[in-house]
Write an enzyme that holds these catalytic residues in place. Structure first.
Site, PDB file in Angstrom:
ATOM      1  CG  HIS A 306      -2.044   0.989   1.133  1.00  0.00           C
ATOM      2  ND1 HIS A 306      -1.895   2.326   1.471  1.00  0.00           N
ATOM      3  CD2 HIS A 306      -3.339   0.845   0.739  1.00  0.00           C
ATOM      4  CE1 HIS A 306      -3.046   2.947   1.289  1.00  0.00           C
ATOM      5  NE2 HIS A 306      -3.933   2.078   0.850  1.00  0.00           N
ATOM      6  CG  ASP A 363      -7.801  -2.538  -3.036  1.00  0.00           C
ATOM      7  OD1 ASP A 363      -8.966  -2.124  -2.960  1.00  0.00           O
ATOM      8  OD2 ASP A 363      -6.801  -1.802  -2.938  1.00  0.00           O
TER       9      ASP A 363
END
Length: 428
Positions: A306, A363
């Site tokens: 991330h 995700d």
């Protein structure tokens, strides 16, 4: 400890104020930098620039912390729900029972859209991307409520907030129904927020539909986990558009378009496409892990790491557990789940991933749940937008109430030519 930072330029020393956040992070206040020195800062992507003060969301990537109004995301996911969390984000405090019931009432009873809006869907092609449809229709709401667009009238803002939260699931479900050729259904005010969305998505007028409580709970939790995430691309877009004193409908429409990009809201769709590629190639997970490690191979594992989190994404801890709880009881024999779990295990043990802190992110798991719920892949970013809506609203509202409110106007370093002469067309 000094509350200023010294800056030396051309032999002259300047003192710039140092501000401290409630988390202890410090920032150099450069609001007077250009006026005092003639200089601007250069920061592509704004990675070291604070664009605002905000009391809404706090995240600390190194420690994997995410707080909504100071409350850990793990507590909210366990004890709260999307509507209550939306109230918390927008108004700053958890609601009392009466406040929550009133809020739920307004969100529920604003869920219908004007009948004329249905005509918009007839004008779209048969296979439009739902994000394009959602952004266009949300923007069009400003034409239906022209007398309630003030950004300084608290009552008008309140009504607009209710309308947006209530109508976006309807608008989103209609974008899906358009692609299937099925009629556009009316909302059902007897159902919860997530149940109503599922019924509008999958219900048919020729037969009864009862939303699966497990599916509704999964949707509610996913929306909650995505409700805000500090000054990301789409949130910054909402704030920037809102800084022109533009109405909330138009500002959120801009946020939906910003979220559509594959580097932002399309990430979970990319995860499913990656898993499908591996499945179609014989489910050879090791082969694709090796490809990801090869610096000369363009293949990249999606759903790992991330931009902010350098630890395990706290949202992914919640959703990881939910993935197994949701996918298997729903009876989905999902081969992609087995691939995902194998990839996850490798990432949590392989030094290549550990050294680079490439942990599975939110995700990575959310796409699996949406797929198990039969949500089409092109609707994944729309689900993200539905979840992020209260954050956008809260950020827009905070901006409008900011005492230091200013229209956004970033500077630039001009890199073009200077003082060129115009050449007549016959001489070019």
């Amino acid at each position: 400890m000094s509350d200023t930072a010294q800056f030396v330029y051309e032999g002259k020393t300047y003192e710039l104020p140092v501000l401290e956040s409630s988390s202890g992070e410090k920032a150099i206040d450069i609001t007077q930098l250009r006026a005092k020195t003639g200089l601007i800062t250069y920061d592509p992507g704004f990675m070291s620039t604070g664009s605002c003060k905000s009391a809404i969301t706090y995240l600390e990537g190194e420690k994997g912390i995410l707080l909504y109004r100071g409350i850990p995301i793990e507590q909210l996911a366990e004890k709260s729900n999307f509507i209550e969390t939306s109230y918390l984000l927008i108004y700053g405090e958890l609601p009392t029972n009466n406040q929550l019931e009133e809020f739920k009432y307004h969100v529920t009873h604003h869920s219908m859209v004007h009948e004329s809006i249905k005509n918009f869907y007839d004008g779209f092609p048969n296979n439009p991307h739902p994000m394009a449809v959602c952004s266009a229709v949300v923007g069009s709401l400003a034409t239906f409520y022209q007398n309630e667009l003030s950004v300084r009238d608290e009552r008008e803002i309140e009504i607009t907030i209710h309308r947006l939260l209530a109508k976006l699931p309807t608008i989103a479900a209609y974008s899906y129904k358009k692609s299937t050729g099925q009629p556009l259904p009316y909302p059902d005010n007897t159902l919860s927020y997530s149940e109503n969305f599922l019924k509008m998505m999958f219900g048919k007028p020729c037969e009864p539909y009862e939303p699966n409580p497990l599916a509704a709970k999964a949707i509610d939790t996913l929306l909650l986990l995505h409700a805000d995430h500090e000054q990301n691309c789409s949130t910054s877009a909402v704030r920037l558009v809102g800084s022109s004193m533009c109405n909330l409908f138009a500002s959120v429409s801009a946020g939906i378009y910003a979220l559509w990009g594959p580097l932002h809201g399309g990430a979970n769709q990319a995860v499913i496409e990656m898993l499908q590629t591996i499945q179609d190639d014989g489910a050879n997970v090791k082969k694709y892990v090796d490809k990801a490690k090869d610096p000369n191979d363009p293949f990249r594992l999606m759903g790992f790491g991330h931009r902010v989190y350098k630890n395990f994404d706290p949202r992914s801890r919640v959703i990881k557990k939910m993935t197994k709880e949701i996918v298997e009881p729903l009876g989905s024999r999902e081969p992609l789940l087995a691939i995902a779990l194998e990839l996850e295990q490798i990432a949590l043990e392989d030094e290549f991933f550990l050294e680079r802190k490439l942990y599975p992110n939110v995700d990575f798991y959310s796409g699996l749940i949406y797929k198990a719920l039969d949500i089409p892949v092109n609707m994944f970013p729309v689900m993200f937008a539905m979840g992020r809506l209260p954050g956008w609203i809260a950020q827009w509202k905070e901006l409008q109430e900011d005492e230091s409110f200013k229209i956004g106007r970033p500077r630039q370093l001009y890199s073009g030519k200077m003082n060129r002469e115009y050449v007549p067309i016959e001489n070019r």
